[in-house]
Design an enzyme around this catalytic site. Structure first.
Site, PDB file in Angstrom:
ATOM      1  N   ASN A 147      -3.791   6.245  -2.144  1.00  0.00           N
ATOM      2  CA  ASN A 147      -3.399   6.419  -0.746  1.00  0.00           C
ATOM      3  C   ASN A 147      -2.753   7.769  -0.477  1.00  0.00           C
ATOM      4  O   ASN A 147      -2.819   8.285   0.638  1.00  0.00           O
ATOM      5  CB  ASN A 147      -2.491   5.280  -0.287  1.00  0.00           C
ATOM      6  CG  ASN A 147      -3.306   4.060   0.097  1.00  0.00           C
ATOM      7  OD1 ASN A 147      -4.507   4.151   0.311  1.00  0.00           O
ATOM      8  ND2 ASN A 147      -2.668   2.909   0.168  1.00  0.00           N
ATOM      9  N   SER A 191       0.826  -1.219   0.000  1.00  0.00           N
ATOM     10  CA  SER A 191       0.000   0.000   0.000  1.00  0.00           C
ATOM     11  C   SER A 191       0.849   1.252   0.000  1.00  0.00           C
ATOM     12  O   SER A 191       0.451   2.278  -0.523  1.00  0.00           O
ATOM     13  CB  SER A 191      -0.819   0.111   1.286  1.00  0.00           C
ATOM     14  OG  SER A 191      -1.554  -1.005   1.546  1.00  0.00           O
ATOM     15  N   HIS A 216      -1.483  -2.899  -6.951  1.00  0.00           N
ATOM     16  CA  HIS A 216      -2.098  -2.491  -5.686  1.00  0.00           C
ATOM     17  C   HIS A 216      -3.623  -2.557  -5.796  1.00  0.00           C
ATOM     18  O   HIS A 216      -4.239  -1.734  -6.469  1.00  0.00           O
ATOM     19  CB  HIS A 216      -1.631  -1.072  -5.316  1.00  0.00           C
ATOM     20  CG  HIS A 216      -2.187  -0.612  -4.016  1.00  0.00           C
ATOM     21  ND1 HIS A 216      -2.601   0.668  -3.774  1.00  0.00           N
ATOM     22  CD2 HIS A 216      -2.423  -1.297  -2.854  1.00  0.00           C
ATOM     23  CE1 HIS A 216      -3.047   0.768  -2.541  1.00  0.00           C
ATOM     24  NE2 HIS A 216      -2.957  -0.418  -1.967  1.00  0.00           N
ATOM     25  N   GLU A 249      -4.057  -0.376  -9.068  1.00  0.00           N
ATOM     26  CA  GLU A 249      -2.984   0.517  -9.518  1.00  0.00           C
ATOM     27  C   GLU A 249      -1.820  -0.358  -9.982  1.00  0.00           C
ATOM     28  O   GLU A 249      -1.313  -1.187  -9.214  1.00  0.00           O
ATOM     29  CB  GLU A 249      -2.526   1.426  -8.361  1.00  0.00           C
ATOM     30  CG  GLU A 249      -3.576   2.438  -7.937  1.00  0.00           C
ATOM     31  CD  GLU A 249      -3.199   3.213  -6.665  1.00  0.00           C
ATOM     32  OE1 GLU A 249      -3.642   4.365  -6.543  1.00  0.00           O
ATOM     33  OE2 GLU A 249      -2.482   2.669  -5.797  1.00  0.00           O
TER      34      GLU A 249
HETATM   35  N1  CAA Z   1     -14.535 -10.569  -0.397  1.00  0.00           N
HETATM   36  C1  CAA Z   1     -15.333 -11.114  -1.309  1.00  0.00           C
HETATM   37  N2  CAA Z   1     -16.640 -10.837  -1.410  1.00  0.00           N
HETATM   38  C2  CAA Z   1     -17.150  -9.972  -0.518  1.00  0.00           C
HETATM   39  C3  CAA Z   1     -16.368  -9.380   0.482  1.00  0.00           C
HETATM   40  C4  CAA Z   1     -15.006  -9.699   0.506  1.00  0.00           C
HETATM   41  N3  CAA Z   1     -14.167  -9.175   1.403  1.00  0.00           N
HETATM   42  N4  CAA Z   1     -17.142  -8.596   1.222  1.00  0.00           N
HETATM   43  C5  CAA Z   1     -18.383  -8.697   0.727  1.00  0.00           C
HETATM   44  N5  CAA Z   1     -18.388  -9.525  -0.326  1.00  0.00           N
HETATM   45  C6  CAA Z   1     -19.498  -9.942  -1.162  1.00  0.00           C
HETATM   46  C7  CAA Z   1     -20.546 -10.550  -0.272  1.00  0.00           C
HETATM   47  O1  CAA Z   1     -20.991 -11.778  -0.822  1.00  0.00           O
HETATM   48  C8  CAA Z   1     -21.638  -9.517  -0.249  1.00  0.00           C
HETATM   49  O2  CAA Z   1     -22.944 -10.030  -0.328  1.00  0.00           O
HETATM   50  P1  CAA Z   1     -23.689 -10.732   0.932  1.00  0.00           P
HETATM   51  O3  CAA Z   1     -23.537  -9.810   2.108  1.00  0.00           O
HETATM   52  O4  CAA Z   1     -25.063 -10.859   0.432  1.00  0.00           O
HETATM   53  O5  CAA Z   1     -23.001 -12.041   1.112  1.00  0.00           O
HETATM   54  C9  CAA Z   1     -21.432  -8.750  -1.536  1.00  0.00           C
HETATM   55  O6  CAA Z   1     -20.033  -8.799  -1.795  1.00  0.00           O
HETATM   56  C10 CAA Z   1     -21.855  -7.319  -1.428  1.00  0.00           C
HETATM   57  O7  CAA Z   1     -21.352  -6.824  -0.228  1.00  0.00           O
HETATM   58  P2  CAA Z   1     -21.988  -5.579   0.440  1.00  0.00           P
HETATM   59  O8  CAA Z   1     -23.476  -5.683   0.479  1.00  0.00           O
HETATM   60  O9  CAA Z   1     -21.242  -5.293   1.700  1.00  0.00           O
HETATM   61  O10 CAA Z   1     -21.651  -4.501  -0.686  1.00  0.00           O
HETATM   62  P3  CAA Z   1     -21.965  -2.993  -0.692  1.00  0.00           P
HETATM   63  O11 CAA Z   1     -22.828  -2.682  -1.826  1.00  0.00           O
HETATM   64  O12 CAA Z   1     -22.380  -2.534   0.654  1.00  0.00           O
HETATM   65  O13 CAA Z   1     -20.526  -2.377  -1.033  1.00  0.00           O
HETATM   66  C11 CAA Z   1     -18.257  -1.886  -0.636  1.00  0.00           C
HETATM   67  C12 CAA Z   1     -19.431  -2.752  -0.252  1.00  0.00           C
HETATM   68  C13 CAA Z   1     -17.907  -2.047  -2.114  1.00  0.00           C
HETATM   69  C14 CAA Z   1     -17.091  -2.345   0.220  1.00  0.00           C
HETATM   70  C15 CAA Z   1     -18.629  -0.397  -0.378  1.00  0.00           C
HETATM   71  O14 CAA Z   1     -19.097  -0.247   0.935  1.00  0.00           O
HETATM   72  C16 CAA Z   1     -17.461   0.523  -0.588  1.00  0.00           C
HETATM   73  O15 CAA Z   1     -17.168   0.909  -1.697  1.00  0.00           O
HETATM   74  N6  CAA Z   1     -16.790   0.874   0.506  1.00  0.00           N
HETATM   75  C17 CAA Z   1     -15.565   1.676   0.447  1.00  0.00           C
HETATM   76  C18 CAA Z   1     -14.396   0.741   0.426  1.00  0.00           C
HETATM   77  C19 CAA Z   1     -13.103   1.464   0.177  1.00  0.00           C
HETATM   78  O16 CAA Z   1     -13.017   2.669   0.105  1.00  0.00           O
HETATM   79  N7  CAA Z   1     -12.046   0.666   0.051  1.00  0.00           N
HETATM   80  C20 CAA Z   1     -10.715   1.175  -0.150  1.00  0.00           C
HETATM   81  C21 CAA Z   1      -9.995   1.047   1.137  1.00  0.00           C
HETATM   82  S1  CAA Z   1      -8.403   1.762   1.020  1.00  0.00           S
HETATM   83  C22 CAA Z   1      -7.449   0.513   0.494  1.00  0.00           C
HETATM   84  O17 CAA Z   1      -7.814  -0.625   0.370  1.00  0.00           O
HETATM   85  C23 CAA Z   1      -6.072   0.931   0.155  1.00  0.00           C
HETATM   86  C24 CAA Z   1      -5.031   0.436   1.036  1.00  0.00           C
HETATM   87  O18 CAA Z   1      -3.926   0.300   0.526  1.00  0.00           O
HETATM   88  C25 CAA Z   1      -5.195   0.235   2.480  1.00  0.00           C
END
Ligand code: CAA
Length: 286
Positions: free
Chosen positions: A193, A122, A143, A155
């Site tokens: 990030n 990250s 990434h 990325e």
């Molecule tokens: N892996 C695989 N499948 C997954 C999962 C996972 N970790 N989490 C959920 N799912 C699947 C599940 O099957 C889920 O359905 P069920 O609950 O019915 O089983 C399905 O995906 C849909 O999940 P949600 O209903 O939770 O989906 P949502 O529409 O609420 O969206 C989200 C979830 C896409 C995460 C959304 O909330 C979002 O965009 N959040 C922001 C996340 C973000 O900003 N991430 C970046 C973080 S920063 C980073 O990662 C960088 C770093 O270097 C640290």
């Protein structure tokens, strides 16, 4: 170095990111070998992938047959030597430069000379990681964002000595996984990030400045700024330790005060409150 056709992908480290990346790889049709340090951790990752693919079947987004074929493409090992025939290895282990350097120099000995080595780091420098192998041209960053199966971006990071072939091969894998890849250079925090870490740190400082609860801060940012997930929920998802590490790494490189992790979150990390993965962070999880 001509880039090989990518058929087999190795994923080293099956934590939440590595597991998600392995899921993407098998869904895209790649033979995939996941490596963890114990059988139990490997099995845990396998169960997680099987669960999420079952949810897709339940929601009629995947057929039961396709789920079976995808799972059949995933094999597990604890032995790095089993990655010898991989065309691409994606590293997703802990964010510790020393550990990554040691792993890459070991991978360098194990895999073919034309295989590509990618890091999912990250906030560490891909160029520094690449310096641990004999031919840094084959090292790139890939990434992914958490949760990897759901977040569309990857990325593709060009380090100082990455070859065009390695960058383009990684880009093509990202596309075949159904992602929106972007190409970027190896600058601290890459693109997302660099912007997101100081923004999340500002959010966390507001907790104390405005004396609001995590729940109210999350409501403020979802209901008032249209974020899909509030900052406290997001940091819990990413992992308090991962966020602190990324903040420290960016602060070290850029010296901007907003990059430094707020004391509250460092204390949480030290207390073992790591978010979802430890069962408790800003919120408590089952
Ligand atoms: N892996 C695989 N499948 C997954 C999962 C996972 N970790 N989490 C959920 N799912 C699947 C599940 O099957 C889920 O359905 P069920 O609950 O019915 O089983 C399905 O995906 C849909 O999940 P949600 O209903 O939770 O989906 P949502 O529409 O609420 O969206 C989200 C979830 C896409 C995460 C959304 O909330 C979002 O965009 N959040 C922001 C996340 C973000 O900003 N991430 C970046 C973080 S920063 C980073 O990662 C960088 C770093 O270097 C640290």
């Amino acid at each position: 170095m001509p880039a090989p056709e990518i058929r087999t992908i190795g994923v080293v480290g099956l934590g939440s990111m590595g597991t998600g990346i392995a899921q993407l790889a098998i869904e895209a049709g790649y033979e995939t070998i996941g490596r963890e340090v114990t059988d139990e951790l490997g099995q845990q990752a396998h169960r997680r992938v099987a669960h999420f693919l079952q949810r897709k079947v339940d929601k009629e987004r995947m057929s039961a047959n396709d789920r079976q074929s995808a799972l059949a493409r995933l094999s597990l090992t604890t032995d790095l030597a089993d990655l010898a025939d991989c065309d691409l290895v994606i590293e997703a282990i802990v964010e510790d430069l020393g550990d990554k350097l040691a792993l890459f120099s070991e991978l360098d000995r194990v895999v073919r000379d034309d295989a590509i080595l990618a890091t999912n780091t990250s906030a560490l420098s891909v160029t520094e990681i690449a310096a641990s192998v004999a031919a840094p041209a084959r090292v790139v960053g890939m990434h992914f964002f958490n949760p990897a199966p759901l977040m569309p971006l990857v990325e593709i990071v060009r380090a100082e000595l990455s070859s065009d072939e390695a960058v383009e091969a990684a880009y093509a894998v990202g596309e075949r996984m159904g992602k929106h890849p972007i190409r970027c250079n190896d600058t601290p925090g890459f693109v997302v990030n660099r912007v997101l870490i100081p923004l999340l740190n500002d959010c966390l400082r507001v907790l104390d400045e405005a004396r609001v609860s995590p729940d109210d801060l999350d409501t403020a940012m979802t209901a008032g700024a249209g974020w899909p997930m509030g900052p406290c929920t997001l940091v819990d998802l990413v992992g308090i330790d991962v966020h602190v590490h990324a903040s420290e790494a960016l602060y070290e490189k850029l010296r901007e005060p907003r990059m430094a992790p707020p004391p509250r979150i460092v204390a949480m990390k030290n207390a073992g409150l790591l978010g979802r993965k430890s069962g408790r962070g800003f919120y408590t999880y089952d």
